[in-house]
Scaffold this motif. Structure first.
Motif, mmCIF file in Angstrom:
data_model
loop_
_atom_site.group_PDB
_atom_site.id
_atom_site.type_symbol
_atom_site.label_atom_id
_atom_site.label_comp_id
_atom_site.label_asym_id
_atom_site.label_seq_id
_atom_site.Cartn_x
_atom_site.Cartn_y
_atom_site.Cartn_z
ATOM 1 N N ASN A 186 0.748 -0.691 -0.035
ATOM 2 C CA ASN A 186 0.073 -0.157 -0.213
ATOM 3 C C ASN A 186 1.073 1.016 0.494
ATOM 4 O OD1 ASN A 186 -2.641 1.483 0.458
ATOM 5 N ND2 ASN A 186 -2.142 1.789 2.545
ATOM 6 N N ARG A 187 1.831 1.254 1.116
ATOM 7 C CA ARG A 187 2.763 2.776 0.817
ATOM 8 C C ARG A 187 3.483 2.604 -0.637
ATOM 9 N NH1 ARG A 187 4.423 4.791 5.710
ATOM 10 N NH2 ARG A 187 3.581 3.484 7.447
ATOM 11 N N SER A 188 4.432 1.531 -1.009
ATOM 12 C CA SER A 188 5.114 1.856 -2.502
ATOM 13 C C SER A 188 3.691 2.089 -3.522
ATOM 14 C CB SER A 188 5.019 0.450 -2.745
ATOM 15 O OG SER A 188 6.243 0.068 -1.715
ATOM 16 N N LEU A 189 2.292 1.254 -3.649
ATOM 17 C CA LEU A 189 1.341 1.242 -4.745
ATOM 18 C C LEU A 189 0.807 3.091 -4.463
ATOM 19 C CD1 LEU A 189 0.230 -1.951 -4.774
ATOM 20 C CD2 LEU A 189 1.624 -1.040 -6.459
ATOM 21 N N GLN A 190 0.567 3.188 -3.869
ATOM 22 C CA GLN A 190 -0.781 4.995 -3.442
ATOM 23 C C GLN A 190 0.917 5.853 -4.513
ATOM 24 O OE1 GLN A 190 -0.920 6.443 0.269
ATOM 25 N NE2 GLN A 190 0.466 4.733 1.190
ATOM 26 N N ASN A 191 2.190 5.405 -3.683
ATOM 27 C CA ASN A 191 2.905 7.012 -4.517
ATOM 28 C C ASN A 191 2.832 6.389 -5.768
ATOM 29 O OD1 ASN A 191 3.786 8.692 -2.271
ATOM 30 N ND2 ASN A 191 4.191 6.682 -1.544
ATOM 31 N N TRP A 192 3.360 5.088 -6.561
ATOM 32 C CA TRP A 192 3.250 4.848 -7.654
ATOM 33 C C TRP A 192 2.730 5.091 -8.544
ATOM 34 C CZ3 TRP A 192 5.431 -0.698 -7.503
ATOM 35 C CH2 TRP A 192 6.668 -1.216 -6.619
ATOM 36 N N GLN A 193 1.311 4.773 -7.773
ATOM 37 C CA GLN A 193 0.172 5.903 -9.198
ATOM 38 C C GLN A 193 -0.037 6.975 -8.488
ATOM 39 O OE1 GLN A 193 -2.458 6.870 -7.892
ATOM 40 N NE2 GLN A 193 -2.397 7.306 -5.985
ATOM 41 N N SER A 194 0.655 7.665 -8.415
ATOM 42 C CA SER A 194 0.224 9.097 -8.762
ATOM 43 C C SER A 194 1.364 9.944 -9.294
ATOM 44 C CB SER A 194 0.318 10.013 -7.082
ATOM 45 O OG SER A 194 2.142 9.078 -6.202
ATOM 46 N N GLU A 195 3.140 8.961 -9.615
ATOM 47 C CA GLU A 195 4.035 9.443 -9.789
ATOM 48 C C GLU A 195 3.762 9.295 -12.074
ATOM 49 O OE1 GLU A 195 6.120 11.270 -8.818
ATOM 50 O OE2 GLU A 195 6.105 10.822 -6.749
ATOM 51 N N LEU A 196 3.206 8.086 -11.939
ATOM 52 C CA LEU A 196 3.214 8.122 -12.884
ATOM 53 C C LEU A 196 1.717 8.734 -14.150
ATOM 54 C CD1 LEU A 196 2.543 4.053 -12.908
ATOM 55 C CD2 LEU A 196 4.071 4.948 -14.202
ATOM 56 N N LEU A 197 0.656 9.374 -12.984
ATOM 57 C CA LEU A 197 -0.414 9.839 -13.077
ATOM 58 C C LEU A 197 0.250 11.125 -14.008
ATOM 59 C CD1 LEU A 197 -3.460 11.381 -13.905
ATOM 60 C CD2 LEU A 197 -3.932 11.820 -11.503
ATOM 61 N N ALA A 198 1.038 12.031 -13.181
ATOM 62 C CA ALA A 198 1.760 13.504 -13.495
ATOM 63 C C ALA A 198 2.539 13.164 -14.408
ATOM 64 C CB ALA A 198 2.963 13.080 -12.457
ATOM 65 N N VAL A 199 2.983 12.151 -14.832
ATOM 66 C CA VAL A 199 4.206 12.225 -15.987
ATOM 67 C C VAL A 199 3.148 11.798 -16.889
ATOM 68 C CG1 VAL A 199 5.475 10.893 -17.905
ATOM 69 C CG2 VAL A 199 5.746 10.741 -14.843
#
Length: 231
Positions: A186-199
C-alpha cells in the motif's frame, strides 16, 4: 575584487536550478520532520505513551519510512521516464522525442564512437563496454537509487510496522513476511500511481498548454503538433 564577485555570481547563477531545489528540499524535509514528530506524539499520547523529542524522531523508523517511501517513488518515476521515452512517443509534446527518432538512435546522432567530438565525454569515444554502460548510465543510476531507497523503505517499514504491532500486543513479523504484507505494498503503490499519473498528465497537457520561458514547455507560438520542441 570585482572579478571575484562576478565569478561567485556566475557560480550561483549557473547552478541555481540544483542549488535552489536542493535548498528547498532541505527546508521541506525539516518541516516534514517537525510536522511528523507532532503527529507521532499525538498518537503516542492517545496510546498513553511518553512523547519523544525531535532528535529521537529523526532517528525513528517512522520518520525513515515516510521519507524513503517518497524517495523510491520519485526515483522510479525518473527511471521509467528515462528508459520509457527511448521508445514511447507523444505527438505534440516537448516531453517526447521527435517521432522519427524512436529508439536508441544512430552513433552519429548520439556522437559516440567515431562520431565523438572534442568536447564529448571520454567514454563516449570508446567502442567497448564502457560506452555501452555510460550511454545508459543516467537510467541505471536512477534505477539503482530506486532499488536502494525501496530497500531502505522496506527495512524502516518493517521496524515501524512491528513497533505498532508491539503496542497492540501482537507478535512482530520478519522482513520477508513484511514484503508480502498489505502495508508494504500500500505504501509503495499509492506513490507509484501518483507519479505515473503526473508523468502522463505532463506529457499530454504540454501538447496544448504553454509556459513561457520554460524548457518543459514548447514556445508559446509553437503548433500543437510540434513534437520534441522546447521553449
Amino acid at each position: 575584487m570585482t572579478a571575484d564577485r562576478g565569478r561567485r555570481r556566475g557560480f550561483w547563477q549557473e547552478n541555481s536550478l540544483t542549488l535552489g531545489f536542493g535548498a528547498a528540499f532541505l527546508v521541506v524535509l525539516a518541516a516534514q520532520a517537525v510536522a511528523g514528530r507532532a503527529e507521532f506524539n499525538e498518537q503516542l499520547a492517545v496510546d498513553g505513551l511518553q512523547q519523544i523529542g525531535l532528535g529521537d524522531y529523526l532517528m525513528s523508523s517512522d520518520f525513515a519510512v515516510d521519507v524513503t517511501e517518497n524517495w523510491q517513488s520519485e526515483f522510479l518515476q525518473f527511471f521509467l521516464y528515462i528508459f520509457g521515452t527511448v521508445y514511447l512517443l507523444q505527438r505534440g509534446s516537448p516531453e517526447s522525442k521527435p517521432l522519427h527518432k524512436v529508439g536508441t538512435e544512430s552513433d552519429r546522432e548520439q556522437r559516440v564512437g567515431d562520431h565523438a567530438r572534442s568536447d564529448s565525454p571520454r567514454r563516449a569515444g570508446t567502442k567497448d563496454w564502457r560506452q555501452i554502460v555510460y550511454s545508459r548510465s543516467l537510467g541505471l543510476v536512477m534505477g539503482g537509487f530506486f532499488l536502494l531507497s525501496w530497500l531502505a523503505q522496506s527495512i524502516a517499514g518493517v521496524a515501524a510496522f512491528n513497533e505498532l504491532r508491539l503496542r497492540e500486543l501482537q507478535e512482530p513479523v520478519g522482513w520477508g513476511s513484511y514484503l508480502a504484507s498489505a502495508d508494504f505494498w500500500n505504501r509503495s503503490l499509492q506513490n507509484w500511481q501518483s507519479e505515473l499519473l503526473a508523468v502522463a498528465a505532463m506529457a499530454i497537457l504540454s501538447v496544448y498548454l504553454r509556459q513561457r520561458g520554460s524548457p518543459e514547455s514548447k514556445p508559446v507560438g509553437a503548433g500543437h503538433t510540434a513534437t520534441g520542441v522546447e521553449g
